[in-house]
Design a protein around this motif. Sequence first.
Motif, PDB file in Angstrom:
ATOM      1  N   MET A 201      10.906 -14.056 -15.598  1.00 45.14           N
ATOM      2  CA  MET A 201      10.596 -12.623 -15.590  1.00 45.14           C
ATOM      3  C   MET A 201      10.006 -12.285 -14.216  1.00 45.14           C
ATOM      4  O   MET A 201       9.284 -13.096 -13.630  1.00 45.14           O
ATOM      5  CB  MET A 201       9.600 -12.256 -16.687  1.00 45.14           C
ATOM      6  N   ALA A 202      10.335 -11.101 -13.726  1.00 44.32           N
ATOM      7  CA  ALA A 202       9.857 -10.727 -12.394  1.00 44.32           C
ATOM      8  C   ALA A 202       9.707  -9.214 -12.302  1.00 44.32           C
ATOM      9  O   ALA A 202      10.289  -8.461 -13.099  1.00 44.32           O
ATOM     10  CB  ALA A 202      10.822 -11.227 -11.319  1.00 44.32           C
ATOM     11  N   ASN A 203       8.923  -8.781 -11.352  1.00 39.49           N
ATOM     12  CA  ASN A 203       8.771  -7.342 -11.102  1.00 39.49           C
ATOM     13  C   ASN A 203       8.412  -7.123  -9.648  1.00 39.49           C
ATOM     14  O   ASN A 203       7.848  -8.007  -8.982  1.00 39.49           O
ATOM     15  CB  ASN A 203       7.701  -6.735 -12.030  1.00 39.49           C
ATOM     16  N   ILE A 204       8.754  -5.965  -9.145  1.00 37.58           N
ATOM     17  CA  ILE A 204       8.328  -5.539  -7.806  1.00 37.58           C
ATOM     18  C   ILE A 204       8.006  -4.057  -7.875  1.00 37.58           C
ATOM     19  O   ILE A 204       8.674  -3.299  -8.581  1.00 37.58           O
ATOM     20  CB  ILE A 204       9.402  -5.843  -6.733  1.00 37.58           C
ATOM     21  N   LYS A 205       6.937  -3.693  -7.181  1.00 37.51           N
ATOM     22  CA  LYS A 205       6.446  -2.327  -7.267  1.00 37.51           C
ATOM     23  C   LYS A 205       6.119  -1.796  -5.867  1.00 37.51           C
ATOM     24  O   LYS A 205       5.469  -2.480  -5.075  1.00 37.51           O
ATOM     25  CB  LYS A 205       5.196  -2.304  -8.139  1.00 37.51           C
ATOM     26  N   PHE A 206       6.598  -0.602  -5.592  1.00 32.18           N
ATOM     27  CA  PHE A 206       6.273   0.102  -4.345  1.00 32.18           C
ATOM     28  C   PHE A 206       5.447   1.331  -4.729  1.00 32.18           C
ATOM     29  O   PHE A 206       5.881   2.140  -5.552  1.00 32.18           O
ATOM     30  CB  PHE A 206       7.540   0.555  -3.620  1.00 32.18           C
ATOM     31  N   THR A 207       4.272   1.462  -4.139  1.00 34.39           N
ATOM     32  CA  THR A 207       3.456   2.654  -4.380  1.00 34.39           C
ATOM     33  C   THR A 207       3.113   3.293  -3.047  1.00 34.39           C
ATOM     34  O   THR A 207       2.836   2.604  -2.063  1.00 34.39           O
ATOM     35  CB  THR A 207       2.153   2.308  -5.126  1.00 34.39           C
ATOM     36  N   TYR A 208       3.153   4.600  -3.037  1.00 31.18           N
ATOM     37  CA  TYR A 208       2.880   5.331  -1.795  1.00 31.18           C
ATOM     38  C   TYR A 208       1.940   6.493  -2.098  1.00 31.18           C
ATOM     39  O   TYR A 208       2.111   7.204  -3.092  1.00 31.18           O
ATOM     40  CB  TYR A 208       4.177   5.858  -1.183  1.00 31.18           C
ATOM     41  N   GLU A 209       0.960   6.666  -1.233  1.00 31.60           N
ATOM     42  CA  GLU A 209       0.025   7.768  -1.391  1.00 31.60           C
ATOM     43  C   GLU A 209      -0.225   8.411  -0.034  1.00 31.60           C
ATOM     44  O   GLU A 209      -0.689   7.739   0.898  1.00 31.60           O
ATOM     45  CB  GLU A 209      -1.302   7.269  -1.994  1.00 31.60           C
ATOM     46  N   TYR A 210       0.127   9.688   0.068  1.00 31.35           N
ATOM     47  CA  TYR A 210      -0.140  10.453   1.288  1.00 31.35           C
ATOM     48  C   TYR A 210      -1.231  11.463   0.944  1.00 31.35           C
ATOM     49  O   TYR A 210      -0.965  12.567   0.473  1.00 31.35           O
ATOM     50  CB  TYR A 210       1.131  11.145   1.772  1.00 31.35           C
ATOM     51  N   GLU A 211      -2.470  11.033   1.151  1.00 30.55           N
ATOM     52  CA  GLU A 211      -3.609  11.778   0.652  1.00 30.55           C
ATOM     53  C   GLU A 211      -3.725  13.184   1.236  1.00 30.55           C
ATOM     54  O   GLU A 211      -4.074  14.123   0.512  1.00 30.55           O
ATOM     55  CB  GLU A 211      -4.891  10.980   0.907  1.00 30.55           C
ATOM     56  N   PRO A 212      -3.431  13.394   2.556  1.00 31.91           N
ATOM     57  CA  PRO A 212      -3.596  14.758   3.086  1.00 31.91           C
ATOM     58  C   PRO A 212      -2.764  15.796   2.353  1.00 31.91           C
ATOM     59  O   PRO A 212      -3.149  16.963   2.251  1.00 31.91           O
ATOM     60  CB  PRO A 212      -3.158  14.606   4.551  1.00 31.91           C
ATOM     61  N   LYS A 213      -1.606  15.400   1.862  1.00 26.88           N
ATOM     62  CA  LYS A 213      -0.734  16.353   1.165  1.00 26.88           C
ATOM     63  C   LYS A 213      -0.785  16.177  -0.358  1.00 26.88           C
ATOM     64  O   LYS A 213      -0.086  16.866  -1.097  1.00 26.88           O
ATOM     65  CB  LYS A 213       0.714  16.178   1.646  1.00 26.88           C
ATOM     66  N   GLY A 214      -1.594  15.242  -0.821  1.00 26.63           N
ATOM     67  CA  GLY A 214      -1.715  15.041  -2.263  1.00 26.63           C
ATOM     68  C   GLY A 214      -0.446  14.540  -2.918  1.00 26.63           C
ATOM     69  O   GLY A 214      -0.134  14.910  -4.054  1.00 26.63           O
TER      70      GLY A 214
ATOM     71  N   SER B 126       0.796  -9.291  -3.065  1.00 26.66           N
ATOM     72  CA  SER B 126       0.583  -7.887  -2.722  1.00 26.66           C
ATOM     73  C   SER B 126       0.433  -7.752  -1.214  1.00 26.66           C
ATOM     74  O   SER B 126      -0.105  -8.642  -0.543  1.00 26.66           O
ATOM     75  CB  SER B 126      -0.653  -7.338  -3.438  1.00 26.66           C
ATOM     76  N   TRP B 127       0.923  -6.627  -0.720  1.00 23.24           N
ATOM     77  CA  TRP B 127       0.973  -6.422   0.733  1.00 23.24           C
ATOM     78  C   TRP B 127       0.773  -4.943   1.019  1.00 23.24           C
ATOM     79  O   TRP B 127       1.519  -4.109   0.503  1.00 23.24           O
ATOM     80  CB  TRP B 127       2.323  -6.891   1.276  1.00 23.24           C
ATOM     81  N   ARG B 128      -0.265  -4.654   1.807  1.00 26.91           N
ATOM     82  CA  ARG B 128      -0.437  -3.285   2.287  1.00 26.91           C
ATOM     83  C   ARG B 128       0.406  -3.139   3.539  1.00 26.91           C
ATOM     84  O   ARG B 128      -0.010  -3.472   4.650  1.00 26.91           O
ATOM     85  CB  ARG B 128      -1.902  -3.002   2.584  1.00 26.91           C
ATOM     86  N   ALA B 129       1.610  -2.634   3.349  1.00 27.49           N
ATOM     87  CA  ALA B 129       2.591  -2.602   4.441  1.00 27.49           C
ATOM     88  C   ALA B 129       2.246  -1.564   5.494  1.00 27.49           C
ATOM     89  O   ALA B 129       2.548  -1.744   6.683  1.00 27.49           O
ATOM     90  CB  ALA B 129       3.981  -2.336   3.877  1.00 27.49           C
ATOM     91  N   ALA B 130       1.654  -0.470   5.089  1.00 27.46           N
ATOM     92  CA  ALA B 130       1.263   0.591   6.021  1.00 27.46           C
ATOM     93  C   ALA B 130       0.217   1.442   5.317  1.00 27.46           C
ATOM     94  O   ALA B 130      -0.052   1.259   4.124  1.00 27.46           O
ATOM     95  CB  ALA B 130       2.476   1.436   6.420  1.00 27.46           C
ATOM     96  N   LYS B 131      -0.381   2.326   6.044  1.00 24.44           N
ATOM     97  CA  LYS B 131      -1.391   3.181   5.435  1.00 24.44           C
ATOM     98  C   LYS B 131      -0.777   3.956   4.275  1.00 24.44           C
ATOM     99  O   LYS B 131       0.181   4.710   4.452  1.00 24.44           O
ATOM    100  CB  LYS B 131      -1.963   4.146   6.473  1.00 24.44           C
ATOM    101  N   GLY B 132      -1.305   3.771   3.103  1.00 23.91           N
ATOM    102  CA  GLY B 132      -0.813   4.458   1.910  1.00 23.91           C
ATOM    103  C   GLY B 132       0.329   3.764   1.206  1.00 23.91           C
ATOM    104  O   GLY B 132       0.662   4.124   0.082  1.00 23.91           O
TER     105      GLY B 132
END
Length: 779
Positions: free
Chosen positions: A677-690, A614-620
Amino acid sequence: MLIITCFVFNCSADPLYSIRGQILNEQGEPLTAASILIKENLRGTQTDTIGRFVIDKLSSGEYTLIISAMGYEKRFQKVTISNTLVNISNIRLKSASQNLKEVNVLGKQESHDNLIDLTRTPMPATIITRKQIEMMGSRRLDEVLKEQTGLAIVNDIGSGARAVGLQLQGFDSGYTMIMIDGQPMTGRNSGNFDLSRITVANIERIEIIKGASSCLFGSEALAGVVNIVTRQNIHQSQGLASLRYGSFNTLDATLEGETPFAKGKGSGYLSGNYYRTDGFNANPYLSEGKTAPPYNSYTIQGRARYTLSKMNALNITGRYAVRNSINDISYSTSPTRDELNEKDLNASAILNTNFKNGLRVKTQYYLTRYATDQNITSLAQGYVIPANNFVQYLHRGEVQAAQTFWGAMVLTGGAGIQYETMNNNLYSGPKSQSTAFVYGQADWKLSDELGLTGGVRGEHHSRYGGSLNPSFGVKYQPVKALTLKAAIATGFKTPDFRQLYLNFTNLAGGGYTVLGTDVFKAELQKLQDAGQISAVFANAARVSTLKPERSVAYSVGFTLQLGPAIKADVNGFYNDVRNFINTEQVASKKGGQQVFSYFNIDRAFLTGTDIGLSWRAAKGLNISAGYQLLYAKDRGVIDSIKAGIGNYAQVYDPNTSQTRRSTTADYFGLNNRSRHMANIKFTYEYEPKGITGTFRVNYRGKYGFQEANRPNNFLDPYDTYVSGFFLLNASVQKTLMAKHFSIQITADNFLNYRDQLMPAQSGRTIMLGLNYRFFKNNN
């Protein structure tokens, strides 16, 4: 006995000086099971149901309290004792900063229904939070689990989407215990516990243990445990209305509400869910009907909790679900109507007692009932074939106790008995079995660097007698960034009702027959007397009373945390299984249909590696990936191939139309297991705009489906395989109106991958979701 002795000793002493207090979070809500440790003498306790604690038998003087709770920053509190009683009420803990993890264990809260903390078992454990489930936009339990590293969704080809099971570390569905709030669920179709019958609308989190867990949970937990935790901690009134609609005329509607009452002494939660789908077809040869039948499902679930006194609280839970499905189906032959009605009930009553010395005791009764009514009607001729009609009950009474000693050792133990009945039209009369059990586990933190976990469970089964299953694990942190861990655990599984008593002929699915070992000889003789059998294979002589399966599971790995942004988890596992139960063809009918029964395989092994990054690539923005390498094989096949003798020494090569001696390279392994078996997941959250979004890619490698050339009882290169495939899923959500309202679009399998050998894998599914949350704004 040691545990009980310690409990009694601690209950009988009188205090001299005492410290009393209450631990709260930042919102002023009480924290249950927070740890309080006195630094100077290593004495400690935990908070009760409303966050209170007492430490007595202290001398006067100055002490430092170390206060900690899962998901919160540790706090140090100086206390000077010069009076008999010192109150230090309203200590507030700050939430810990969010670590980057594929599965977030922070924010975990104590369960009111189970004192066993699954994250403290020796085997690897992960937690899927409610927030992660919401971001995925998933609707049923199988949709959530199939995207986790090392977990594969499997289904019986004849039962389609009505038997969507879970494969964990290569073990079939029957080896993983599915629990709701710490209690086992029942009811399997073709051996699979159908995960699609469970809505995720009211799930607070999902806990997963990979590896033998019979030490704490008993038979059926040989491969691991999936524990579904429903809403537990209710501190304010709020509600939710949710509606999703999309492909295949799928509708998912949820209403839920929760509120405290009686000035916080009680709380209640109620949820209702309606789900329907038109189903879908993955088989081009099916001229009418669906491989995944259409169905309607209703689920109502609730809990009520009331604090009876300073020591006691009563917790009542209930869940009732019904599912109805009708599928008119035809392969350009005589059409049939397959109608299935299911009823699923879970209920429990739990008395929680928290003694002043920190001892916690839960006394509980649990009942589950699962019933199916499935009939197949020939639409051309009008006759009805009773297919799979049964009622299964499980009653379970249990007492659990937990105590923390010196703030560093948590002892958890329990004892109980469960009684299970089955009345199935495919069995020769009602069946029953009972199991008495006692267990204990110690989790001892020897220092900041070293921790040990050990436990043992003793069981007595009404048919198979006694068994003892120990486990042991160690965790060592030589440097802050690196944690090493290793564990060994034993597994135990008794044969199920189906493997012993089943007498089933699938007339709608070609006429094959499956016979349990207890009825095998008599029923095979009946088929022979009726002139239906053309050949009985040599292995039929080996069908006998099944023995319980036993395993020894080894696990070793490490966690590497490189700063706050990068984390790696690597875990290797090896499961050595004795008396592994497998199905084999034992005879042929004159029409070519097969007759199957069950065998103990002397030794099998399932081994491989799980890797998570896991890697926090940037804020959110978070990126996580997982991979599993798996080998699952029967040692008897390997030995026979190497020796050049026995049932597995030959393989038929259709390219040369000749039979040749097999080699170990010809043997792929057990059916339905993917090596990769493998998986990759990208999640993004921009909290100011919900705004939140996810993009997930899941890969499952090639796996064996069935024999295709000449039966030799192992998968060789000329048999039938399901090719490797990718599934791409995405979701986007936007919150509005001060987070009261949200809109979400999800796209599952948007490359529209389908395979006729995967009847439960839907095609492209687009859903639009609307949610409105009712809660009081904090000004």
